[in-house]
Enzyme design. Structure first.
Site, PDB file in Angstrom:
ATOM      1  N   ARG A 332       0.792  -1.207  -0.227  1.00 41.36           N
ATOM      2  CA  ARG A 332      -0.084  -0.103   0.095  1.00 41.36           C
ATOM      3  C   ARG A 332       0.763   1.404  -0.029  1.00 41.36           C
ATOM      4  O   ARG A 332       0.376   2.099  -0.604  1.00 41.36           O
ATOM      5  CB  ARG A 332      -0.994  -0.052   1.202  1.00 41.36           C
ATOM      6  CG  ARG A 332      -1.992  -1.198   0.973  1.00 41.36           C
ATOM      7  CD  ARG A 332      -3.115  -1.075   1.953  1.00 41.36           C
ATOM      8  NE  ARG A 332      -4.066   0.061   1.801  1.00 41.36           N
ATOM      9  CZ  ARG A 332      -4.024   1.139   2.584  1.00 41.36           C
ATOM     10  NH1 ARG A 332      -3.046   1.162   3.545  1.00 41.36           N
ATOM     11  NH2 ARG A 332      -4.521   2.289   2.359  1.00 41.36           N
ATOM     12  N   CYS A 363      13.910  -4.719  -3.845  1.00 44.31           N
ATOM     13  CA  CYS A 363      14.979  -3.963  -4.783  1.00 44.31           C
ATOM     14  C   CYS A 363      13.864  -3.020  -5.373  1.00 44.31           C
ATOM     15  O   CYS A 363      13.522  -3.116  -6.800  1.00 44.31           O
ATOM     16  CB  CYS A 363      15.523  -4.873  -5.560  1.00 44.31           C
ATOM     17  SG  CYS A 363      16.503  -6.163  -4.655  1.00 44.31           S
TER      18      CYS A 363
END
Ligand SMILES: *Cc1c(COP(=O)(O)O)cnc(C)c1O
Length: 439
Positions: A332, A363
């Site tokens: 979110r 990443c």
């Protein structure tokens, strides 16, 4: 105060610097089950369910249905069905989970803007109670599948009431330019088709959902007025007495201290007032109301525990503290710029704080869980608890970076039970094959 107006689960306590939820020490839980860990407080879920029921106590014909997409697993659906809730589902997967949790399938509604033929067949086989028909294509498809199975599907029509509410663009659904539902100018067309052509569809009422994380009860007031006006119009024009309206979900929760969502009582009062006024105005009979909250039922009950790992200090800019989870267990913040609140579960009384940014382990530069928050001086191995992660975390989780999804533990009365096992490395490759020709 209603449960959705709290930042923390209702059973939260602090004992000797440690955070306790459901009578369990969060530091011990992190140690026992590993991190990241989703923790769910049973009492908070049940209390929110009871608040909904109590808030609408003066309305006789009300059905509470939980929007499964907020968080769907067997134990959660079991608890909610014990509390008398039905279920709003959007896929065969959610319907199957409800079935396996032993819920009454008559109380399940199937919603969504592109249900597949296979999903519709399943839903009919399981005998679900309602389909929320979203568009012309689906009406045709559902009718033909129901016909081939020699059955009648009870339906609501999903409409877009044209209400704009102040929430994030991605989670706003009731305005005219939305991918969901029939525009009000097209309802006559679909009703005519149902009357003359789609004999295997039985129209029971209307369904709308105006958005999520809603902070203004005025939006519900307007929505109810529009739905009742439409029922009256349909009765007049088509001589059809529909007596169900589904007003959707959307009640907001408190992610940060600044958030002030309305209470369930305030929501209920807006709905009942609008209803009374509209019924008088349009002189039609009181319809059955369905309300389908997701986030407000489950969000506050859930927290996520992470372990602190590495640090990066950029002098004059900020200090990053890296956690062992992030955007794969909670997408979110990266997706909606959502804000959260955290505390250090093993340093609850520590008054010496510093400003840090909680970074995830994935990443992507955007994998930041919380930008600039005051926390006690953290060290590797400390346990960070992020609050209000019950909704749209587990249900939106991915295996990005090929990381195993976390376990989920249900706590109550000092007892903890694993309701979702942690994924293993074997699980990650369990459904994969190398074609023979590559061997
Ligand atoms: C998502 C959704 C809900 C639940 O919304 P919350 O904001 O989680 O309460 C209810 N009804 C429909 C149709 C939805 O799409």
């Amino acid at each position: 105060m209603s449960t959705n107006q709290r930042l923390r689960p209702i059973t939260t306590e602090i004992k000797e610097e440690h955070l306790y939820i459901g009578g369990c020490d969060m530091v011990e839980l992190a140690d026992k089950y590993g991190t990241p860990l989703y923790v769910l407080d049973e009492e908070t879920i049940r209390s929110m369910c009871r608040e909904y029921k109590s808030a609408f106590r003066n309305y006789n014909n009300i059905h509470m249905i939980y929007a499964c997409k907020a968080m769907c697993n067997l134990a959660v659906l079991k608890i909610l069905s014990q509390e008398g809730f039905g279920f709003d589902t959007v896929s065969a997967g959610e319907i199957y989970t409800a079935y396996k949790a032993g819920v009454d399938m008559k109380r399940v509604l199937f919603n969504g803007n592109n249900k597949s033929a296979k999903e519709i067949e399943r839903a009919l086989e399981y005998g679900i109670g309602r389909f929320s028909v979203d568009n012309f294509y689906e009406a045709e498809l559902l009718n033909s599948i129901a016909l081939s199975k020699n059955t009648i599907a009870d339906i609501l029509l999903r409409i877009t009431p044209g209400i704009e509410c102040h929430t994030h663009d991605y989670i706003q659904t009731g305005q005219i330019d939305s991918k969901f539902g029939f525009d009000l100018s097209r309802t006559d067309e679909i009703i005519n088709l149902i009357k003359v052509k789609y004999k295997n569809l039985n129209l029971k009422g209307l369904h709308a959902h105006i958005g999520s994380q809603i902070f203004e009860t005025r939006s519900y007031y307007d929505e109810v007025e529009i739905l009742i006006r439409e029922l009256a119009r349909i009765k007049e024009k088509h001589n059809l007495s529909l007596n169900e309206i589904n007003i959707g979900g959307g009640l907001g929760v408190k992610y940060t201290l600044e958030d002030c969502p309305p209470s369930v009582e305030e929501l209920a009062s807006a709905v009942t007032k609008a209803m009374k006024k509209a019924l008088d105005k349009y002189s039609i009979e009181e319809p059955v109301i369905y309300i389908e909250p997701g986030r407000s039922i489950i969000s506050t009950a859930g927290v996520t525990l992470y372990k602190v790992g590495s640090f990066k200090k950029i002098p004059g800019v900020r200090k990053y503290v890296a956690l062992d989870g992030g955007m794969a267990d909670n997408p979110r913040p990266a997706m909606y710029q959502a804000k959260y609140t955290a505390e250090a579960a093993n340093k609850m009384n520590n008054s010496e704080t510093e400003l840090v940014t909680l970074a995830g382990r994935y990443c992507e530069s955007g994998d930041i869980l919380i930008e600039k928050t005051e926390l006690p001086r953290l060290e590797a191995g400390d346990i960070v608890c992020v609050y209000n992660t019950g909704a749209y975390n587990y249900s939106m989780a991915s295996n990005y970076n090929r990381v195993e999804k976390p376990a989920m533990v249900l706590v109550n009365n000092s007892q903890s039970d694993m309701i979702v096992n942690r994924e293993s490395l074997e699980d990650l490759i369990a459904r994969e094959n190398i074609p023979d020709r590559l061997r």
